[in-house]
Design a protein around this motif. Structure first.
Motif, PDB file in Angstrom:
ATOM      1  N   THR A  48      -5.920   0.065   7.210  1.00 24.00           N
ATOM      2  CA  THR A  48      -4.868  -0.157   6.212  1.00 24.00           C
ATOM      3  C   THR A  48      -4.661   1.099   5.364  1.00 24.00           C
ATOM      4  O   THR A  48      -3.521   1.424   5.003  1.00 24.00           O
ATOM      5  CB  THR A  48      -5.225  -1.377   5.344  1.00 24.00           C
ATOM      6  N   LEU A  55       2.903   5.254   4.934  1.00 21.89           N
ATOM      7  CA  LEU A  55       4.023   4.607   4.230  1.00 21.89           C
ATOM      8  C   LEU A  55       4.253   5.150   2.826  1.00 21.89           C
ATOM      9  O   LEU A  55       5.156   4.711   2.127  1.00 21.89           O
ATOM     10  CB  LEU A  55       3.782   3.092   4.166  1.00 21.89           C
ATOM     11  N   GLY A  56       3.406   6.060   2.393  1.00 24.06           N
ATOM     12  CA  GLY A  56       3.637   6.723   1.105  1.00 24.06           C
ATOM     13  C   GLY A  56       3.090   5.989  -0.095  1.00 24.06           C
ATOM     14  O   GLY A  56       3.401   6.347  -1.232  1.00 24.06           O
ATOM     15  N   ILE A  57       2.292   4.955   0.122  1.00 26.52           N
ATOM     16  CA  ILE A  57       1.744   4.241  -1.037  1.00 26.52           C
ATOM     17  C   ILE A  57       0.345   4.711  -1.385  1.00 26.52           C
ATOM     18  O   ILE A  57      -0.169   4.401  -2.448  1.00 26.52           O
ATOM     19  CB  ILE A  57       1.758   2.705  -0.833  1.00 26.52           C
ATOM     20  N   ARG A  80      11.306   7.395   6.319  1.00 23.16           N
ATOM     21  CA  ARG A  80      10.836   6.022   6.052  1.00 23.16           C
ATOM     22  C   ARG A  80      11.985   5.009   6.070  1.00 23.16           C
ATOM     23  O   ARG A  80      11.742   3.808   6.179  1.00 23.16           O
ATOM     24  CB  ARG A  80      10.075   5.968   4.723  1.00 23.16           C
ATOM     25  N   ALA A  85       8.054  -2.024   7.822  1.00 28.28           N
ATOM     26  CA  ALA A  85       6.601  -2.174   7.788  1.00 28.28           C
ATOM     27  C   ALA A  85       6.144  -3.343   6.934  1.00 28.28           C
ATOM     28  O   ALA A  85       6.803  -3.715   5.963  1.00 28.28           O
ATOM     29  CB  ALA A  85       5.964  -0.890   7.269  1.00 28.28           C
ATOM     30  N   LEU A  87       2.282  -4.582   5.203  1.00 28.14           N
ATOM     31  CA  LEU A  87       0.921  -4.094   4.978  1.00 28.14           C
ATOM     32  C   LEU A  87       0.093  -5.222   4.378  1.00 28.14           C
ATOM     33  O   LEU A  87       0.454  -5.768   3.344  1.00 28.14           O
ATOM     34  CB  LEU A  87       0.966  -2.898   4.025  1.00 28.14           C
ATOM     35  N   GLU A  88      -1.002  -5.546   5.050  1.00 25.75           N
ATOM     36  CA  GLU A  88      -1.890  -6.625   4.614  1.00 25.75           C
ATOM     37  C   GLU A  88      -1.106  -7.912   4.369  1.00 25.75           C
ATOM     38  O   GLU A  88      -0.266  -8.289   5.172  1.00 25.75           O
ATOM     39  CB  GLU A  88      -2.665  -6.207   3.357  1.00 25.75           C
ATOM     40  N   ASN A  91       3.910  -9.196   0.368  1.00 25.67           N
ATOM     41  CA  ASN A  91       4.052  -9.034  -1.081  1.00 25.67           C
ATOM     42  C   ASN A  91       5.508  -9.236  -1.495  1.00 25.67           C
ATOM     43  O   ASN A  91       6.335  -8.355  -1.272  1.00 25.67           O
ATOM     44  CB  ASN A  91       3.592  -7.634  -1.512  1.00 25.67           C
ATOM     45  N   PHE A  92       5.775 -10.386  -2.071  1.00 24.78           N
ATOM     46  CA  PHE A  92       7.133 -10.681  -2.527  1.00 24.78           C
ATOM     47  C   PHE A  92       7.078 -11.256  -3.937  1.00 24.78           C
ATOM     48  O   PHE A  92       6.003 -11.615  -4.425  1.00 24.78           O
ATOM     49  CB  PHE A  92       7.808 -11.679  -1.576  1.00 24.78           C
ATOM     50  N   ALA A 105      14.895  -6.245  -0.680  1.00 22.30           N
ATOM     51  CA  ALA A 105      14.533  -5.336   0.422  1.00 22.30           C
ATOM     52  C   ALA A 105      15.798  -4.756   1.060  1.00 22.30           C
ATOM     53  O   ALA A 105      15.846  -3.563   1.383  1.00 22.30           O
ATOM     54  CB  ALA A 105      13.699  -6.079   1.448  1.00 22.30           C
ATOM     55  N   ILE A 108      17.337  -1.986  -1.045  1.00 22.73           N
ATOM     56  CA  ILE A 108      16.581  -0.732  -0.905  1.00 22.73           C
ATOM     57  C   ILE A 108      16.894  -0.078   0.438  1.00 22.73           C
ATOM     58  O   ILE A 108      17.078   1.137   0.531  1.00 22.73           O
ATOM     59  CB  ILE A 108      15.057  -1.001  -1.047  1.00 22.73           C
ATOM     60  N   LYS A 109      16.984  -0.895   1.471  1.00 20.42           N
ATOM     61  CA  LYS A 109      17.215  -0.361   2.809  1.00 20.42           C
ATOM     62  C   LYS A 109      18.694  -0.064   3.073  1.00 20.42           C
ATOM     63  O   LYS A 109      19.026   0.526   4.101  1.00 20.42           O
ATOM     64  CB  LYS A 109      16.696  -1.352   3.858  1.00 20.42           C
TER      65      LYS A 109
ATOM     66  N   VAL B   6      21.789   1.188  -6.923  1.00 24.47           N
ATOM     67  CA  VAL B   6      20.869   0.323  -6.164  1.00 24.47           C
ATOM     68  C   VAL B   6      19.705  -0.107  -7.056  1.00 24.47           C
ATOM     69  O   VAL B   6      19.337  -1.283  -7.104  1.00 24.47           O
ATOM     70  CB  VAL B   6      20.335   1.064  -4.913  1.00 24.47           C
ATOM     71  N   TRP B  87       1.318  -8.182  -8.373  1.00 25.36           N
ATOM     72  CA  TRP B  87       1.881  -8.888  -7.220  1.00 25.36           C
ATOM     73  C   TRP B  87       2.043  -7.948  -6.025  1.00 25.36           C
ATOM     74  O   TRP B  87       2.420  -8.393  -4.947  1.00 25.36           O
ATOM     75  CB  TRP B  87       3.262  -9.461  -7.560  1.00 25.36           C
ATOM     76  N   THR B  89       4.373  -5.981  -5.504  1.00 27.96           N
ATOM     77  CA  THR B  89       5.768  -5.898  -5.074  1.00 27.96           C
ATOM     78  C   THR B  89       6.293  -4.474  -5.217  1.00 27.96           C
ATOM     79  O   THR B  89       7.169  -4.059  -4.455  1.00 27.96           O
ATOM     80  CB  THR B  89       6.629  -6.867  -5.898  1.00 27.96           C
ATOM     81  N   VAL B  94       8.123   0.341  -2.223  1.00 29.21           N
ATOM     82  CA  VAL B  94       7.916   1.691  -1.666  1.00 29.21           C
ATOM     83  C   VAL B  94       7.872   1.618  -0.139  1.00 29.21           C
ATOM     84  O   VAL B  94       8.470   2.453   0.550  1.00 29.21           O
ATOM     85  CB  VAL B  94       6.627   2.337  -2.241  1.00 29.21           C
ATOM     86  N   ILE B  95       7.192   0.592   0.390  1.00 24.57           N
ATOM     87  CA  ILE B  95       7.157   0.427   1.849  1.00 24.57           C
ATOM     88  C   ILE B  95       8.579   0.231   2.391  1.00 24.57           C
ATOM     89  O   ILE B  95       8.932   0.751   3.435  1.00 24.57           O
ATOM     90  CB  ILE B  95       6.263  -0.791   2.223  1.00 24.57           C
ATOM     91  N   ASP B  96       9.404  -0.480   1.621  1.00 24.56           N
ATOM     92  CA  ASP B  96      10.784  -0.735   2.058  1.00 24.56           C
ATOM     93  C   ASP B  96      11.672   0.508   1.971  1.00 24.56           C
ATOM     94  O   ASP B  96      12.791   0.492   2.476  1.00 24.56           O
ATOM     95  CB  ASP B  96      11.401  -1.867   1.226  1.00 24.56           C
ATOM     96  N   LYS B 100       7.949   6.565  -4.954  1.00 23.61           N
ATOM     97  CA  LYS B 100       7.282   6.161  -6.202  1.00 23.61           C
ATOM     98  C   LYS B 100       8.114   6.628  -7.401  1.00 23.61           C
ATOM     99  O   LYS B 100       8.170   5.948  -8.424  1.00 23.61           O
ATOM    100  CB  LYS B 100       5.892   6.776  -6.267  1.00 23.61           C
ATOM    101  N   LEU B 275      -0.764   2.805  -4.670  1.00 22.35           N
ATOM    102  CA  LEU B 275      -0.202   1.486  -4.990  1.00 22.35           C
ATOM    103  C   LEU B 275      -0.953   0.390  -4.229  1.00 22.35           C
ATOM    104  O   LEU B 275      -1.399   0.594  -3.136  1.00 22.35           O
ATOM    105  CB  LEU B 275       1.277   1.452  -4.629  1.00 22.35           C
TER     106      LEU B 275
END
Lengths: 312, 275
Positions: A48, A55-57, A80, A85, A87-88, A91-92, A105, A108-109, B6, B87, B89, B94-96, B100, B275
């Motif tokens: 992970t 994924l940049g986190i 990206r 993706a 992860l684990e 998360n919403f 989402a 953002i996309k 956005v 949470w 989120t 960031v994954i989406d 950051k 994160l």
């Protein structure tokens, strides 16, 4: 084309030498376009964390990586947008319904509302889209995560334990979805504990242990790597003890059928000569085809340090 | 510009779907309405009392905005930012595809929005109230001193919001962030008391402590020198010393400096930490 490429990617948590934890230790691998790449390892092996860095986190502490050939921050951000993706755990926002979570989402996309409905249909959540996320079962949460992943029709899909919490039916559906995506030419990077799923689904695999890759390659090559033999003799315990001392042994495992021994060379004559020298006479010796699960256990169990050395 | 729209869209969606947001907004609107209703009613009862612009700006801005306003901003900032970490989120954002930095920019938009809302609401309610008041105001609807008071209010809200953003980014959970926020308020009181008793130099330095700067900045006398002069004349007649404040510019710079430091640390924390 290299979709993912890592070079000595490293993550160390903490700065104090004695207290720091090396979660990922100079991992290098490449994922090519169209591959379904399985990323396997026991809990805490760094899977992970590796995905988090891609994924940049999570900020890497060493090494480098690229996505779609881009390695600079601006290029990675653009790359990206071609990735979907999870992860684990999913998360919403717990107070929002499934559709509203996907709206975030989607915003953002940069995708439209009709795509949200398509993805909800695809994962079988259209009927529950108005329900609050916190009322969802874990399986439904996983499906929503998968829907979010597919919103932007990504070229690379990264799934971290996508079958977690799913019932057998759900697992089958996930496998089918992965199969559909793979057949559409998507590159898939899949981290999972379900080894038989990975063996059936993936074209390539990397096995990590304690932050390092211990073996990597095509699934077929990995399961047939080295030589594995099944041995039987009158005294099993003596046989197992003797084989553990054999210089070319990579693993020794007792099964109901006999002793399964991994060897770094295919010189079986030397094995019989060695055992005869120890006063042990074999009643049975036959090649043994290992499953991915057996390879995984051989490579990741604690007494497999010798394998780590051989692989690295 | 597209990314800003956005970010605005997703932050608005996140906020308006939360019940706690509407509870806080509703409570503040009630707080902001009460003094206006009171002012209009008093004017109708007693024609000598005025509730008209521009004379009533200190009442409009002071009663609701300077009182509960900063606390509402602080609490809402924490409740809208800290759960992004607990949470996870924010991590999913960031994954989406958000960086950051953009995630942080989204929170900065929330801060700006809250400041705007918590200034605009009492202003609109107050101005609306004057329409129902029988009293006549002066020739100008708004004076430079009123704008100065409004600016002071914006700086106070910015301070509370940025401090809350910092606590959210550092503690990553709304409960501890709220707890530490209120502890800071108590701690500064204690520090001020201690410095006050220690000596003349430290006593003078207490004026520069964050909450003392804000208290001064929120005092209408700082922004209305004529009122301050009147009060000081009355005090002199009673044989008391005059009320003194740091210069308005100094107060504004101090508040801005504190807020900038908080914003910079929260930005670095969000960018550097995993994160």
């Amino acid at each position: 084309m290299h979709i993912i490429q890592t070079s000595d990617l490293t993550k160390r948590y903490g700065t104090h030498v004695g207290k720091s934890v090396l979660a990922v230790d100079r991992i290098s691998f490449t994922v090519e376009e169209g591959q379904v790449f399985g990323f396997l390892g026991p809990n805490g092996s760094g899977k992970t964390t590796t995905i988090g860095m891609l994924l940049g986190i999570i900020n890497p502490t060493g090494g480098a990586f690229s996505l779609f050939g881009a390695s600079d921050p601006k290029g990675l951000l653009a790359a990206r947008s071609r990735v979907g993706a999870t992860l684990e755990t999913p998360n919403f926002y717990p107070y929002m319904n499934g559709r509203d979570n996907l709206r975030i989402a989607a915003a953002i996309k940069g995708v439209g509302r009709c795509r949200i409905e398509e993805c909800l249909e695809l994962v079988g959540l259209a009927g529950r889209a108005k329900d609050c996320f916190k009322t969802y079962s874990l399986g439904m949460k996983q499906r929503l995560a998968l829907a979010a992943t597919m919103l932007n029709d990504p070229e690379l899909i990264i799934l971290d334990e996508p079958a977690n919490g799913l019932d057998p039916q759900g697992m089958r559906e996930i496998r089918e979805i992965i199969g559909i995506l793979a057949s559409r030419g998507k590159t898939i990077f899949l981290s999972s504990h379900l080894l038989w799923e990975v063996e059936r689904t993936c074209s390539h695999v990397a096995i990590v242990r304690k932050g390092r890759i211990v073996t990597m390659g095509k699934v077929k090559e990995v399961v047939s790597e080295g030589t594995s033999v099944l041995l039987r003799a009158a005294d099993r315990t003596t046989l197992a003890g003797a084989m553990e001392r054999y210089p070319e042994v990579t693993s020794v495992r007792c099964t109901d059928d006999g002793i399964v021994v991994g060897l770094s060379s295919g010189d079986l004559a030397s094995v019989t000569r060695y055992l005869a020298g120890q006063g042990i006479y074999l009643s049975y010796l036959a090649p043994h085809r290992q499953s991915l699960e057996e390879v995984f256990i051989d490579l990741t169990q604690d007494n497999a340090d010798s394998m780590t050395k051989i692989a690295s | 510009m597209k990314i800003l729209s956005v970010l605005l869209r997703i932050e608005v969606l996140k906020a308006v779907k939360r019940k706690v947001f509407w509870v806080a907004v509703g409570a503040f609107v009630v707080f902001a309405t009460i003094p206006t209703v009171e002012g209009v009613r008093n004017t109708r009862r007693n024609p000598n009392l005025a509730y008209a612009l521009p004379e009533s700006w200190p009442d409009i801005l002071g009663t609701a905005a300077m009182g509960p306003g900063p606390f509402f901003v602080a609490v809402l900032m924490i409740l809208l930012c800290a759960p992004e970490f607990s949470w996870r989120t924010g991590r999913q954002n960031v994954i989406d595809g958000l960086s950051k930095e953009r995630l942080y920019a989204g929170k900065a938009i929330v801060l700006a929005g809250l400041i705007l809302f918590f200034i605009a609401t009492p202003v609109l309610i107050g101005v609306g109230g004057t329409l129902f008041s029988p009293s006549e105001g002066g020739p100008a609807v708004i004076r430079s001193t009123d704008l100065s008071y409004m600016g002071g209010l914006a700086l106070i809200l910015l301070f509370f919001g940025s401090a809350s953003l910092l606590l959210s980014a550092l503690l990553r959970s709304s409960g501890p962030a709220l707890g530490v926020f209120f502890l800071c308020l108590i701690a500064e009181e204690a520090v001020t008391g201690l410095m006050w008793r220690t000596g003349e130099r430290l006593r003078a330095a207490t004026q520069y402590l964050p909450f003392n700067v804000l208290e001064a900045l929120g005092d209408d006398l700082v922004h209305y020198p004529e009122e301050l002069a009147k009060v000081n004349t009355e005090l002199a007649e009673r044989g008391s010393g005059p009320w003194e404040f740091l210069d308005l510019e100094v107060l504004a710079i101090a508040a801005l400096t504190y807020s900038s430091i908080f914003l910079a640390i929260s930005f670095l924390s969000m960018r550097k930490r995993d994160l």
